[in-house]
Write an enzyme that holds these catalytic residues in place. Structure first.
Site, PDB file in Angstrom:
ATOM      1  N   ASN A 154      22.506  48.727  35.115  1.00  0.00           N
ATOM      2  CA  ASN A 154      23.425  49.549  35.913  1.00  0.00           C
ATOM      3  C   ASN A 154      23.620  50.935  35.316  1.00  0.00           C
ATOM      4  O   ASN A 154      23.868  51.900  36.041  1.00  0.00           O
ATOM      5  CB  ASN A 154      24.775  48.844  36.038  1.00  0.00           C
ATOM      6  CG  ASN A 154      24.691  47.588  36.875  1.00  0.00           C
ATOM      7  OD1 ASN A 154      23.850  47.474  37.760  1.00  0.00           O
ATOM      8  ND2 ASN A 154      25.549  46.618  36.590  1.00  0.00           N
ATOM      9  N   ASP A 173      15.868  54.243  39.734  1.00  0.00           N
ATOM     10  CA  ASP A 173      16.328  53.268  40.710  1.00  0.00           C
ATOM     11  C   ASP A 173      15.301  52.150  40.903  1.00  0.00           C
ATOM     12  O   ASP A 173      15.658  51.032  41.289  1.00  0.00           O
ATOM     13  CB  ASP A 173      16.595  53.970  42.051  1.00  0.00           C
ATOM     14  CG  ASP A 173      17.247  53.054  43.066  1.00  0.00           C
ATOM     15  OD1 ASP A 173      18.195  52.340  42.703  1.00  0.00           O
ATOM     16  OD2 ASP A 173      16.800  53.042  44.227  1.00  0.00           O
ATOM     17  N   GLU A 208      22.716  44.087  42.306  1.00  0.00           N
ATOM     18  CA  GLU A 208      22.263  44.399  43.661  1.00  0.00           C
ATOM     19  C   GLU A 208      23.284  45.262  44.384  1.00  0.00           C
ATOM     20  O   GLU A 208      22.943  46.267  45.023  1.00  0.00           O
ATOM     21  CB  GLU A 208      22.029  43.104  44.439  1.00  0.00           C
ATOM     22  CG  GLU A 208      21.561  43.328  45.867  1.00  0.00           C
ATOM     23  CD  GLU A 208      21.471  42.053  46.669  1.00  0.00           C
ATOM     24  OE1 GLU A 208      21.450  42.134  47.914  1.00  0.00           O
ATOM     25  OE2 GLU A 208      21.427  40.959  46.064  1.00  0.00           O
ATOM     26  N   ASP A 224      23.365  48.795  42.900  1.00  0.00           N
ATOM     27  CA  ASP A 224      22.182  49.554  43.282  1.00  0.00           C
ATOM     28  C   ASP A 224      22.323  50.102  44.703  1.00  0.00           C
ATOM     29  O   ASP A 224      22.076  51.288  44.956  1.00  0.00           O
ATOM     30  CB  ASP A 224      20.953  48.653  43.174  1.00  0.00           C
ATOM     31  CG  ASP A 224      19.659  49.399  43.468  1.00  0.00           C
ATOM     32  OD1 ASP A 224      19.204  50.142  42.585  1.00  0.00           O
ATOM     33  OD2 ASP A 224      19.116  49.244  44.579  1.00  0.00           O
ATOM     34  N   HIS A 225      22.736  49.248  45.640  1.00  0.00           N
ATOM     35  CA  HIS A 225      22.899  49.695  47.027  1.00  0.00           C
ATOM     36  C   HIS A 225      24.055  50.682  47.157  1.00  0.00           C
ATOM     37  O   HIS A 225      24.005  51.602  47.989  1.00  0.00           O
ATOM     38  CB  HIS A 225      23.142  48.496  47.937  1.00  0.00           C
ATOM     39  CG  HIS A 225      21.951  47.591  48.063  1.00  0.00           C
ATOM     40  ND1 HIS A 225      20.667  48.060  48.189  1.00  0.00           N
ATOM     41  CD2 HIS A 225      21.846  46.223  48.073  1.00  0.00           C
ATOM     42  CE1 HIS A 225      19.829  47.046  48.291  1.00  0.00           C
ATOM     43  NE2 HIS A 225      20.513  45.922  48.206  1.00  0.00           N
ATOM     44  N   ASP A 236      22.752  54.000  46.139  1.00  0.00           N
ATOM     45  CA  ASP A 236      21.859  54.502  47.183  1.00  0.00           C
ATOM     46  C   ASP A 236      22.640  55.072  48.364  1.00  0.00           C
ATOM     47  O   ASP A 236      22.227  56.062  48.974  1.00  0.00           O
ATOM     48  CB  ASP A 236      20.940  53.382  47.675  1.00  0.00           C
ATOM     49  CG  ASP A 236      19.874  53.011  46.655  1.00  0.00           C
ATOM     50  OD1 ASP A 236      19.613  53.822  45.745  1.00  0.00           O
ATOM     51  OD2 ASP A 236      19.308  51.904  46.760  1.00  0.00           O
TER      52      ASP A 236
END
Length: 411
Positions: free
Chosen positions: A55, A102, A120, A123-124, A127
């Protein structure tokens, strides 16, 4: 819910946390560029220290991407003035670094056995924020501010399509990447920045031979075609691939239910931009896009959480306060200067998004007994076969893993 009680209010219920622990990342990718970039990503992650948390890799890339874009915005806030070449090069570099980092965070999670649902989600979440800055930077690099309607369309198309990608995941249970998707779009924007850096932003103002349009129209006509094909693909998936009972979403809700939060962001933005007596979008394009982009990022994160916890998505949200005030202010003939409310919308939306993400991360960390930016054990433990055999990993679109990790091996 009272505003003052926001911090104390728990966002995720015990049932959602239990579902989150059971969540398994499902992804399918047919990307053209991903296989070609695998050697670069594999080499890059092999050079990454084992003590570096996945992260942390993601957030460093995001910060660099935001900073380089803000520098570009400072020189051309409305996308009209030609930005210096070096700012375009910085944006290209920032986006390339973000894209690379990323792409290796999942691989780093697998190397260090620190996979968890939080990875997860994190990460999203990054984004969702990056999408706003990437789309805006590409438009500024091409000086699309000379065509405000095109600028609005391109930026809000990027925001809406990113939301729709997670909408179809909420419906089908699987994240899908087509042959021309995120990676291809990112490298196309890197190419736009490099053209501006090498040939100067003025190159986009020249007329194309045998065509009655400027050079900058070409990449955006192509982007519009890709946007249209993606919209068709998402629509088909949403309407026909519901994995719940009777073709419903993963939460058993209507496949069309996520359309409401998106409409509450995009429709007011369009109405406010078109009906503003002070031409607020034309005069303050970057602030406008960033303000509504933060609201869109908040609802996108809520959609991701709804998918991962198999829960019904809430329609109303505190982040919609800013757009609501802008809309009501126009309805009452702008009793407050619109630019004041626009800056309020940006500030309110940003702090609301950050507080929400921080609270969610805190709750998940406490539930899974993991740290957000730190690996809680040494490299010797990471290399033992016992830890590796317990890991619950699944391939992500980059050949790495979603960051899943059970409580039994958190420490």
């Amino acid at each position: 819910m009272p505003i003052l009680a926001y911090k104390e209010q728990r966002i995720l219920s015990p049932q959602q946390l239990r579902k989150l622990s059971e969540h398994k990342y499902s992804c399918f990718s047919a990307s053209l560029l991903d296989p070609l970039l695998q050697p670069w990503w594999n080499w890059l992650v092999s050079q990454t220290p084992l003590w570096l948390a996945p992260n942390l890799i993601t957030i460093v890339g995001l910060i660099l991407n935001i900073v380089t874009t803000l520098i570009l915005i400072c020189y051309s806030p409305n996308g009209v003035e030609p930005p210096p070449r070096w700012t375009c090069f910085l944006c290209a570099l920032g986006l390339f670094v973000y894209q690379s980092l990323d792409s290796i965070d999942g691989k780093q999670a697998r190397r260090t056995n620190t996979s968890s649902p939080l990875g997860e989600l994190f990460d999203h979440g990054c984004d969702s924020i990056s999408t706003i800055f990437v789309a805006l930077s590409a438009c500024i690099s091409c000086q699309l501010g000379h065509y405000p309607n095109w600028l609005f369309f391109q930026c809000f198309c990027a925001i809406a399509l990113f939301y729709c990608a997670h909408w179809q995941t909420y419906v089908s249970g699987t994240m899908r990447f087509g042959r021309i998707d995120v990676t291809e779009a990112q490298f196309s924007i890197i190419a736009i920045h490099l053209v501006s850096a090498v040939l100067g932003p003025e190159i986009w103002l020249t007329k194309m031979p045998y065509l009655e349009c400027e050079t900058r129209c070409l990449p955006f006509y192509m982007a519009s075609g890709v946007d249209f094909s993606l919209a068709l693909r998402y629509s088909k998936s949403i309407l026909n691939e519901g994995c719940g009972k009777n073709g419903s979403s993963v939460a058993g809700t209507s496949v069309l239910s996520p359309s409401i939060p998106l409409t509450l962001v995009v429709l007011p933005a369009l109405m406010i931009a078109q009906k503003s007596p002070e031409n607020i979008f034309t005069e303050h394009a970057s602030v406008f896009i960033l303000a509504f982009g933060m609201v869109a990022a908040k609802i996108t994160n809520k959609l991701v959480i709804a998918h991962m916890t198999k829960a019904e998505m809430e329609y109303l949200d505190w982040s919609l306060l800013g757009p609501a005030l802008l809309f009501l202010n126009q309805y009452f003939n702008c009793i407050v200067p619109e630019i004041w409310l626009l800056w309020f919308t940006l500030a309110w939306g940003t702090q609301d998004l950050l507080r929400y993400c921080a609270q969610v991360c805190l709750e998940i960390c406490q539930h899974l007994r993991i740290d957000l930016f730190r690996i809680p054990y040494g490299p010797k433990v990471l290399n033992t076969s016992s830890v590796g055999s317990q890991s619950n990993v699944g391939a992500d679109k980059n050949g790495g893993t979603s960051h899943r990790k059970s409580k039994s091996k958190a420490h």
